[in-house]
Design a protein around this motif. Structure first.
Motif, PDB file in Angstrom:
ATOM      1  N   THR A   1       0.833  -1.212   0.000  1.00 61.18           N
ATOM      2  CA  THR A   1       0.000   0.000   0.000  1.00 61.18           C
ATOM      3  C   THR A   1       0.864   1.257   0.000  1.00 61.18           C
ATOM      4  O   THR A   1       2.061   1.209   0.248  1.00 61.18           O
ATOM      5  N   ASN A   2       0.200   2.382  -0.238  1.00 56.12           N
ATOM      6  CA  ASN A   2       0.897   3.664  -0.184  1.00 56.12           C
ATOM      7  C   ASN A   2       0.815   4.304   1.198  1.00 56.12           C
ATOM      8  O   ASN A   2       1.127   5.476   1.369  1.00 56.12           O
ATOM      9  N   LEU A   3       0.404   3.544   2.184  1.00 53.71           N
ATOM     10  CA  LEU A   3       0.249   4.096   3.532  1.00 53.71           C
ATOM     11  C   LEU A   3       1.568   4.152   4.284  1.00 53.71           C
ATOM     12  O   LEU A   3       2.430   3.298   4.109  1.00 53.71           O
ATOM     13  N   ALA A   4       1.668   5.148   5.148  1.00 54.38           N
ATOM     14  CA  ALA A   4       2.719   5.170   6.159  1.00 54.38           C
ATOM     15  C   ALA A   4       2.040   5.032   7.506  1.00 54.38           C
ATOM     16  O   ALA A   4       1.064   5.730   7.786  1.00 54.38           O
ATOM     17  N   GLU A   5       2.512   4.104   8.317  1.00 52.27           N
ATOM     18  CA  GLU A   5       2.091   4.109   9.710  1.00 52.27           C
ATOM     19  C   GLU A   5       3.081   4.964  10.484  1.00 52.27           C
ATOM     20  O   GLU A   5       4.304   4.818  10.326  1.00 52.27           O
ATOM     21  N   VAL A   6       2.555   5.857  11.302  1.00 54.39           N
ATOM     22  CA  VAL A   6       3.404   6.761  12.075  1.00 54.39           C
ATOM     23  C   VAL A   6       2.948   6.683  13.528  1.00 54.39           C
ATOM     24  O   VAL A   6       1.747   6.606  13.800  1.00 54.39           O
ATOM     25  N   GLY A   7       3.911   6.665  14.451  1.00 57.45           N
ATOM     26  CA  GLY A   7       3.572   6.587  15.859  1.00 57.45           C
ATOM     27  C   GLY A   7       4.658   7.191  16.732  1.00 57.45           C
ATOM     28  O   GLY A   7       5.654   7.738  16.216  1.00 57.45           O
ATOM     29  N   PHE A   8       4.493   7.098  18.032  1.00 57.64           N
ATOM     30  CA  PHE A   8       5.403   7.796  18.935  1.00 57.64           C
ATOM     31  C   PHE A   8       5.257   7.224  20.332  1.00 57.64           C
ATOM     32  O   PHE A   8       4.276   6.535  20.650  1.00 57.64           O
ATOM     33  N   ALA A   9       6.247   7.506  21.175  1.00 54.64           N
ATOM     34  CA  ALA A   9       6.162   7.160  22.591  1.00 54.64           C
ATOM     35  C   ALA A   9       6.971   8.185  23.365  1.00 54.64           C
ATOM     36  O   ALA A   9       8.083   8.553  22.948  1.00 54.64           O
ATOM     37  N   ALA A  10       6.395   8.658  24.450  1.00 53.92           N
ATOM     38  CA  ALA A  10       7.105   9.597  25.319  1.00 53.92           C
ATOM     39  C   ALA A  10       7.872   8.815  26.367  1.00 53.92           C
ATOM     40  O   ALA A  10       7.376   7.821  26.888  1.00 53.92           O
ATOM     41  N   ASP A  11       9.082   9.259  26.688  1.00 52.76           N
ATOM     42  CA  ASP A  11       9.930   8.515  27.617  1.00 52.76           C
ATOM     43  C   ASP A  11      10.818   9.500  28.374  1.00 52.76           C
ATOM     44  O   ASP A  11      12.028   9.544  28.170  1.00 52.76           O
ATOM     45  N   GLY A  12      10.219  10.306  29.240  1.00 58.90           N
ATOM     46  CA  GLY A  12      10.995  11.313  29.961  1.00 58.90           C
ATOM     47  C   GLY A  12      11.492  12.374  28.986  1.00 58.90           C
ATOM     48  O   GLY A  12      10.700  12.973  28.260  1.00 58.90           O
ATOM     49  N   ASP A  13      12.798  12.562  28.955  1.00 58.49           N
ATOM     50  CA  ASP A  13      13.375  13.571  28.063  1.00 58.49           C
ATOM     51  C   ASP A  13      13.349  13.143  26.604  1.00 58.49           C
ATOM     52  O   ASP A  13      13.628  13.938  25.718  1.00 58.49           O
ATOM     53  N   ARG A  14      13.096  11.867  26.400  1.00 57.45           N
ATOM     54  CA  ARG A  14      13.158  11.333  25.047  1.00 57.45           C
ATOM     55  C   ARG A  14      11.762  11.210  24.443  1.00 57.45           C
ATOM     56  O   ARG A  14      10.805  10.868  25.132  1.00 57.45           O
ATOM     57  N   VAL A  15      11.687  11.499  23.162  1.00 57.71           N
ATOM     58  CA  VAL A  15      10.492  11.127  22.400  1.00 57.71           C
ATOM     59  C   VAL A  15      10.954  10.172  21.309  1.00 57.71           C
ATOM     60  O   VAL A  15      11.886  10.490  20.562  1.00 57.71           O
ATOM     61  N   VAL A  16      10.338   9.005  21.248  1.00 61.57           N
ATOM     62  CA  VAL A  16      10.652   8.071  20.169  1.00 61.57           C
ATOM     63  C   VAL A  16       9.568   8.209  19.107  1.00 61.57           C
ATOM     64  O   VAL A  16       8.377   8.128  19.417  1.00 61.57           O
TER      65      VAL A  16
END
Lengths: 348, 348, 348, 348
Positions: C290-305
């Protein structure tokens, strides 16, 4: 007493596996590993599992004098260099097809002829489970082909027990890993094209048929499929026995009898036929990295299905060659071949 | 003199691997392998690689008296049974997390507390490359976690060389195989769902952070991805060193110096950093089935990338435990751990 | 009104995927597919999924006049032939890196210079989620690189929200499939060597950094790993935001706000961040084909993944190119790009 | 005119695939998807490819009134609920085995009997390539089994051409993906145990034999192997034709004749038999995600090998069911089934 050994064609997969086996073999010492392409490179450059080994590839044109020369070259190379090899070594253990068949006529039929037919009579075929006669005096030990090995190990007990008559239908359906294609690669072997396949790459007429027919006098239908694993060859042999040993029908108990009779004392055959749990029949995964063959069977009315699974790089190539060499030199035949498999393991 | 050993939790992957190692270990003799689920079954029923082994699982409630008890049970079991284990055995080698951290407070923070904190002081952490002190007198040998092992082996030379300051950013990005999920399975571990993944299964806050912070005094950012292999853990550690050892910048030659200094004599560490050929940096494939860790690095301006690859079932579990046991009993530390890897091999 | 289209370099993976998309596209009609190597062969000879297509490869030296020419050639080919391409076609949609950067200086720094720099000003970069300005008037549509696409899609919301300051540490750790290596193959791409790997193939300094730095003004640390899948690129971006938008810390709710703001109306972005079940974060498997992108995130104190997963052959190449072409010709931007993914699916 | 449809058992693999097909089908509208386990969850929770779908699983006990009810439940469920299903729906399209055989006696022989035999006469078997008669008036459309489908598609031209006599030996050797085991999992389906296998999981006596014998009047020898892919079923049928159509021997040209005759107009059959390039015979990879069957053959003296490869979730389940439904409702039979496969693709 240590025997010196060289590996010709040591940068290929079977060559690398020979090195792996020989460096921890109690009786052999590797003195030379040749590769034209990688001359002067360390063997670890090509075989990452052997990085600790202090050995460099050398020129195959400059062979050292050794007790045993293992040739893991493509088909056609050994027959061309056989005099050279026998000059350099007490015994030649050949992993190619060049000395497996017993007559020039057979090479004319199945291959493109033979360039040194006068040496065929000095060669002894060495799938030891088929017989060890002649191996101790052999100048040339001709190690069996991987697919033929799996097929013959599955069928031998049926042949020995007289269950299979010469005209009985025998269908051998094989599933093999990508290492059979060798280290070279090519489009069909590239990861994007080769991953996840069930690919009939030899739908009919695989050359390993020749060995099987020569040994068993059976006319075989042979089909080979590439599947997604690296190491491994699994033979499923569908047979319809009508021989004297099959009179009155073949039941599971008869098969246990025949297979135990054939393999009871064999150090490298493990019978797996039914039972519980996840692993109920032969699987290449279960023997990866070892010289073991798993062999099994199932009765199905008029049909007997015979299974065998091996690691094609080991029992189908390097392990079988070392086994043959052990016998040819009068050593303990299991020397250097006691590797245990892994569990779990992914694609072997 | 042979030492007797038992494996508790022997039907799991680490337990099976302990059996594989111990049966060919020159000093240990396995006298018991326990499994509640598979009591009275042969070990080969679960571990097809061990079919030849004449040993049946027994009840963990009836422990025999042994020199060494290896506990390969899920987290929480060892702390509950530690008195029992120490009654039965001269030494407990524990593969779970139950005795890895050094204080009850740490267990309160990272786990659900500890039910036998009075035993923590008798335990010695045993990733030998971090230090062998205390191991010879340890009653409890606490084997390190697989992901922590890979991460610490990658980072240790930077820590030792004073390159990393306590506040330096360290990102550990791990890729691990499905055997880390254990033998049990579950929806996420089923083949159709687990094949072909790159799955961030612990995007933040993996418990192995605790071990690393305790040993290195670093504050680490940890993310673990599941990828399509069975065995293996690969750590890519992105660091930005500003410690005194990094003054003036860190070049490739500095890294070679630091890594050789740290691991020059280590029998189970192999440095792989650049060079030619296909295998230029650490890869789990290259060490599958062995107790080796491949460790490597790359300099990139302000960044140093440190790599380590291990077989999580071996160096990350059973192999490390045997290594720790060898040291705890004063044996040659490499005894029983000289397996060579395979080439080629598919998914390890 | 139908627009005519040709695909230059149609025997490669991206070229084949362009054919797959264009033959079912409501507005484009494929009139030519070129391949020097396979001239006169049917496209189905190379792309088995297109066996029904009545089209043969033709000589790239004899281009037909078309509305849109899609160039899926290796880097360096488009810049050499750009005049030819623009003579033959109303618009050039280029999938290579040849027109992605905006200055000759950038090509001097990251590539081996540029042979047609006078055309750079006619090119518009076309990762539409970064901005659609200029695309409708573009003569040359420069489609983004696969790894840069995944990385930028992960990071863009953090940039837009002012969370990332120019000097903030950003580590992009990528895991990619074997199709990124192209159809050619080579030893490192052969199935036995490439199966089951976690291989740091670009430990530092991947050229896609250039695009990212140009667009975001960030200095990025980039490491690319080969893993065992065919299609797919997954970016895990470890960031430590200190920009004005990150003041007071970044919590999960802030991230949901930023990512929804950035992608709320985007037809090809799917936000996946936590939740239950097996699929909790972006995975290449879930968007394969597909032409989709899955995008996500996680907060981890000073870090953002920040995570993104795409199909490198689609959203990272052919799909993105069709998306850009749709915009450049004023069509519905989703035309021909509504493929739904598969579940379950193995290695995509 | 839109037809309303419900999917019962929608959280399984076939159920999810039905949803994928029906949501983009021009004539059907999904109004209900049931799952006891996941009631009230979005379908995207289980099927990540369908995250955009605004639909939640509902209780199978509360069926809505629809034109078409697709039952993708385990064997035994449909026979128990058939009255309920037919009350709720104009037509039942059943993907299980519950209505495939035509007599209670057959269910007694092959399964554990049948609890609603009075409905068997209302059911029409629906592998359309075998015949479309009766489908337009069927109340119950019984979709064929995946392994039987692959086998029968391979053999049908030989049967039609009178090549196979009733007593001819026919060996069907199948290789199938892990999705055939369903979404549930279990030890044998866990990734560490199921990866890289060639596992004879049904060495003899697979129930799909029943369908084949009923349709073709052949006595078949059937063996099924699990191999490392997720989607796909490949049948290799070794036959030894002695029927009137085989008189004088069977050559390749005869086979082309027979296969073209049988399948010339079939929209979902693609003949692949020899030729050049990498993909010379049927492969599951090439049809993954599509409703296509690749069918091929090879002549080998007295033997004819017939091959077929399908996506078991599509042509072997959901696609075949939609195909049957299209015919039962008098629609264009290809409606909603024009998906094109992918190249390259890993394990389908």
């Amino acid at each position: 007493m240590t025997l010196t050994a060289s590996v010709v064609g040591a940068s290929g997969f079977a060559g690398g596996e020979l090195l792996r086996l020989l460096i921890s073999h109690p009786e052999f010492e590797v003195v030379q590993a040749t590769s034209r392409e990688y001359e002067n490179r360390t063997v670890g450059h090509v075989h990452p599992n052997l990085r600790e080994l202090d050995l460099r590839f050398s020129d195959p044109a400059e062979l050292e004098s050794v007790d045993a020369l293992f040739a893991a070259t493509p088909h056609g190379v050994s027959m061309e260099h056989v005099e050279e090899y026998l000059d350099a070594a007490g015994k030649l253990i050949d992993l190619s097809a060049d000395f497996r068949l017993d007559s020039e006529a057979a090479y004319d039929q199945w291959y493109d002829g033979h360039s040194a037919p006068q040496f065929l009579s000095q060669a002894t075929y060495a799938l030891p489970e088929l017989g060890r006669e002649g191996l101790e005096d052999a100048d040339i030990v001709a190690s069996g082909g991987c697919n033929a090995t799996a097929t013959m190990l599955a069928l031998k007990p049926l042949v020995d027990a007289g269950m299979l008559a010469p005209d009985d239908q025998v269908v051998a359906d094989l599933k093999v890993g990508s290492s059979e294609g060798g280290a070279g690669g090519g489009a069909a072997s590239s990861h994007p094209e080769r991953s996840g396949v069930v690919r009939p790459y030899a739908p009919t007429g695989h050359r390993h048929e020749a060995e099987i027919e020569e040994h068993f006098g059976l006319s075989l239908s042979f089909t080979v499929h590439a599947v997604d694993m690296v190491r491994g060859a699994a033979a499923t042999c569908h047979t319809f026995p009508t021989g004297p040993g099959a009179e009155g029908g073949v039941e599971t108990a008869d098969l246990w009898g025949a297979y135990r009779e054939a393999y009871g004392d064999e150090p490298f055959v493990r019978l797996v036929a039914g039972g519980g749990g996840v692993y109920r029949y032969p699987e290449p995964k279960s023997v990866a990295g070892t010289n073991l063959a798993e062999v099994g069977f199932a009765a199905d009315g008029d049909r007997v299905v015979a299974f065998a699974a091996i690691d094609n790089v080991m029992k189908g190539a390097a392990g079988q060659a070392v086994h043959g060499a052990n016998l040819a030199f009068g050593l303990d035949e299991t020397a250097g071949l006691n590797q245990t498999g892994l569990h779990p393991v992914g694609s072997p």
